[in-house]
Design a protein around this motif. Structure first.
Motif, PDB file in Angstrom:
ATOM      1  N   UNK A  20       0.831  -1.216   0.000  1.00 44.82           N
ATOM      2  CA  UNK A  20       0.000   0.000   0.000  1.00 44.82           C
ATOM      3  C   UNK A  20       0.858   1.256   0.000  1.00 44.82           C
ATOM      4  N   UNK A  21       1.927   1.246   0.806  1.00 44.99           N
ATOM      5  CA  UNK A  21       2.787   2.427   0.893  1.00 44.99           C
ATOM      6  C   UNK A  21       3.512   2.678  -0.423  1.00 44.99           C
ATOM      7  N   UNK A  22       4.014   1.587  -1.045  1.00 45.66           N
ATOM      8  CA  UNK A  22       4.724   1.741  -2.314  1.00 45.66           C
ATOM      9  C   UNK A  22       3.774   2.245  -3.396  1.00 45.66           C
ATOM     10  N   UNK A  23       2.551   1.711  -3.410  1.00 48.40           N
ATOM     11  CA  UNK A  23       1.584   2.175  -4.409  1.00 48.40           C
ATOM     12  C   UNK A  23       1.267   3.654  -4.193  1.00 48.40           C
ATOM     13  N   UNK A  24       1.125   4.060  -2.945  1.00 53.78           N
ATOM     14  CA  UNK A  24       0.865   5.481  -2.663  1.00 53.78           C
ATOM     15  C   UNK A  24       2.014   6.355  -3.138  1.00 53.78           C
ATOM     16  N   UNK A  25       3.247   5.903  -2.896  1.00 52.68           N
ATOM     17  CA  UNK A  25       4.419   6.682  -3.300  1.00 52.68           C
ATOM     18  C   UNK A  25       4.493   6.800  -4.816  1.00 52.68           C
ATOM     19  N   UNK A  26       4.263   5.683  -5.520  1.00 56.14           N
ATOM     20  CA  UNK A  26       4.307   5.722  -6.980  1.00 56.14           C
ATOM     21  C   UNK A  26       3.156   6.572  -7.515  1.00 56.14           C
ATOM     22  N   UNK A  27       1.997   6.463  -6.887  1.00 60.45           N
ATOM     23  CA  UNK A  27       0.865   7.296  -7.289  1.00 60.45           C
ATOM     24  C   UNK A  27       1.173   8.769  -7.149  1.00 60.45           C
ATOM     25  N   UNK A  28       1.865   9.113  -6.075  1.00 58.61           N
ATOM     26  CA  UNK A  28       2.245  10.518  -5.867  1.00 58.61           C
ATOM     27  C   UNK A  28       3.225  10.969  -6.948  1.00 58.61           C
ATOM     28  N   UNK A  29       4.186  10.102  -7.289  1.00 56.22           N
ATOM     29  CA  UNK A  29       5.144  10.422  -8.350  1.00 56.22           C
ATOM     30  C   UNK A  29       4.417  10.623  -9.678  1.00 56.22           C
ATOM     31  N   UNK A  30       3.430   9.763  -9.945  1.00 54.34           N
ATOM     32  CA  UNK A  30       2.667   9.851 -11.189  1.00 54.34           C
ATOM     33  C   UNK A  30       1.690  11.024 -11.202  1.00 54.34           C
ATOM     34  N   UNK A  31       1.376  11.534 -10.016  1.00 50.53           N
ATOM     35  CA  UNK A  31       0.455  12.667  -9.941  1.00 50.53           C
ATOM     36  C   UNK A  31      -1.003  12.279  -9.850  1.00 50.53           C
ATOM     37  N   UNK A  32      -1.303  11.029  -9.458  1.00 45.18           N
ATOM     38  CA  UNK A  32      -2.706  10.616  -9.390  1.00 45.18           C
ATOM     39  C   UNK A  32      -3.461  11.290  -8.253  1.00 45.18           C
ATOM     40  N   UNK A  33      -2.736  11.898  -7.334  1.00 38.78           N
ATOM     41  CA  UNK A  33      -3.393  12.610  -6.237  1.00 38.78           C
ATOM     42  C   UNK A  33      -3.689  14.063  -6.610  1.00 38.78           C
ATOM     43  N   UNK A  34      -3.467  14.421  -7.878  1.00 41.07           N
ATOM     44  CA  UNK A  34      -3.791  15.764  -8.362  1.00 41.07           C
ATOM     45  C   UNK A  34      -5.182  15.759  -8.996  1.00 41.07           C
ATOM     46  N   UNK A  35      -5.626  16.937  -9.393  1.00 38.20           N
ATOM     47  CA  UNK A  35      -6.868  17.063 -10.163  1.00 38.20           C
ATOM     48  C   UNK A  35      -6.618  18.042 -11.302  1.00 38.20           C
ATOM     49  N   UNK A  36      -5.743  17.646 -12.227  1.00 39.49           N
ATOM     50  CA  UNK A  36      -5.425  18.528 -13.337  1.00 39.49           C
ATOM     51  C   UNK A  36      -6.669  18.727 -14.203  1.00 39.49           C
ATOM     52  N   UNK A  37      -7.161  19.953 -14.329  1.00 36.26           N
ATOM     53  CA  UNK A  37      -8.329  20.181 -15.177  1.00 36.26           C
ATOM     54  C   UNK A  37      -8.013  19.848 -16.626  1.00 36.26           C
ATOM     55  N   UNK A  38      -8.895  19.072 -17.241  1.00 35.71           N
ATOM     56  CA  UNK A  38      -8.640  18.480 -18.550  1.00 35.71           C
ATOM     57  C   UNK A  38      -9.811  18.731 -19.487  1.00 35.71           C
ATOM     58  N   UNK A  39      -9.506  18.982 -20.761  1.00 36.14           N
ATOM     59  CA  UNK A  39     -10.558  19.100 -21.769  1.00 36.14           C
ATOM     60  C   UNK A  39     -10.335  18.058 -22.853  1.00 36.14           C
ATOM     61  N   UNK A  40     -11.418  17.648 -23.488  1.00 36.73           N
ATOM     62  CA  UNK A  40     -11.365  16.684 -24.580  1.00 36.73           C
ATOM     63  C   UNK A  40     -11.914  17.350 -25.828  1.00 36.73           C
ATOM     64  N   UNK A  41     -11.142  17.310 -26.902  1.00 38.11           N
ATOM     65  CA  UNK A  41     -11.548  17.910 -28.170  1.00 38.11           C
ATOM     66  C   UNK A  41     -11.840  16.800 -29.164  1.00 38.11           C
ATOM     67  N   UNK A  42     -13.075  16.763 -29.662  1.00 35.44           N
ATOM     68  CA  UNK A  42     -13.470  15.736 -30.623  1.00 35.44           C
ATOM     69  C   UNK A  42     -14.371  14.706 -29.984  1.00 35.44           C
TER      70      UNK A  42
END
Length: 216
Positions: free
Chosen positions: A69-91
């Motif tokens: 669990x700790x390793x997955x959390x650390x990798x998730x943080x590195x990947x940025x999954x704990x962010x909420x980058x606003x995203x748009x889809x075109x098409x």
């Protein structure tokens, strides 16, 4: 965090696989795993796994292995999954709608904030809970919502011009499905070109080789 900024692309591309496999282990109730056990699951060497993780500081303990669990959390943080980058889809054609409906943006560090299409007949149609807007509204939307990621599911001929415009509007990263190898000549812009057909051709090559081996 990374020890330095010179992490190879091959290491970065393996991080989502680590994250996914660790998530499967977590669902199975497995609390810890050794690099050898993880290597057998992922078809990598234990040395490769240790080298990859050491790029970001290393997370294992000798004689214990990795806390799942700790390793997955650390990798998730590195990947940025704990962010909420606003995203748009075109098409909002078949592919765009499928991506909007079936990719869980929220678990991958993104918040799908808007969907756009140049076809006026699609304006107002909803995909999930999001109403499709006409592409004429992109500029105003970007100024209000400040998206930083754009998913492109648009015709190849339009891709470069639209991408250049989106960069001017503050987009920093592109997930590009347009069959056009997008290269943005702007500092600090990231592009991930996705060619689904290339993946299928890789599979047909391997299938072809299997057939040749069986004929020998």
């Amino acid at each position: 965090m990374a020890k330095n900024g010179n992490i190879s692309t091959s290491v970065i591309k393996r991080l989502p696989r680590y994250y996914r496999f660790l998530g499967e282990l977590e669902k199975q109730g497995i609390e810890r795993i050794s690099s050898r056990e993880l290597s057998e699951m992922m078809k990598l060497t234990a040395s490769q796994i240790r080298q990859d993780l050491n790029c970001f500081g290393g997370f294992g303990q000798q004689g214990y292995g990795y806390h799942v669990a700790s390793l997955r959390d650390e990798i998730g943080h590195i990947l940025g999954v704990d962010k909420e980058f606003p995203t748009i889809l075109i098409g909002a054609g078949n592919l765009g709608k499928a991506i909007a409906m079936h990719i869980n943006f929220g678990t991958r560090g993104c918040r799908l904030a808007g969907i756009f299409d140049a076809n006026p007949r699609l304006t107002g149609e909803t995909v999930g809970s999001i109403a499709i807007r006409h592409t004429d509204e992109i500029e105003e939307f970007c100024k209000e919502e400040h998206p930083v990621i754009a998913v492109l599911c648009i015709p190849k001929a339009n891709t470069q011009a639209i991408a250049d415009k989106l960069v001017e509007l503050g987009i920093k990263s592109f997930w590009n499905f347009s069959h056009y190898d997008l290269t943005i000549d702007h500092k600090g812009i990231e592009v991930e070109n996705v060619h689904l057909g290339d993946s299928l051709l890789t599979l047909t090559y391997r299938t072809n080789q299997l057939g040749k081996a069986e004929d020998e």
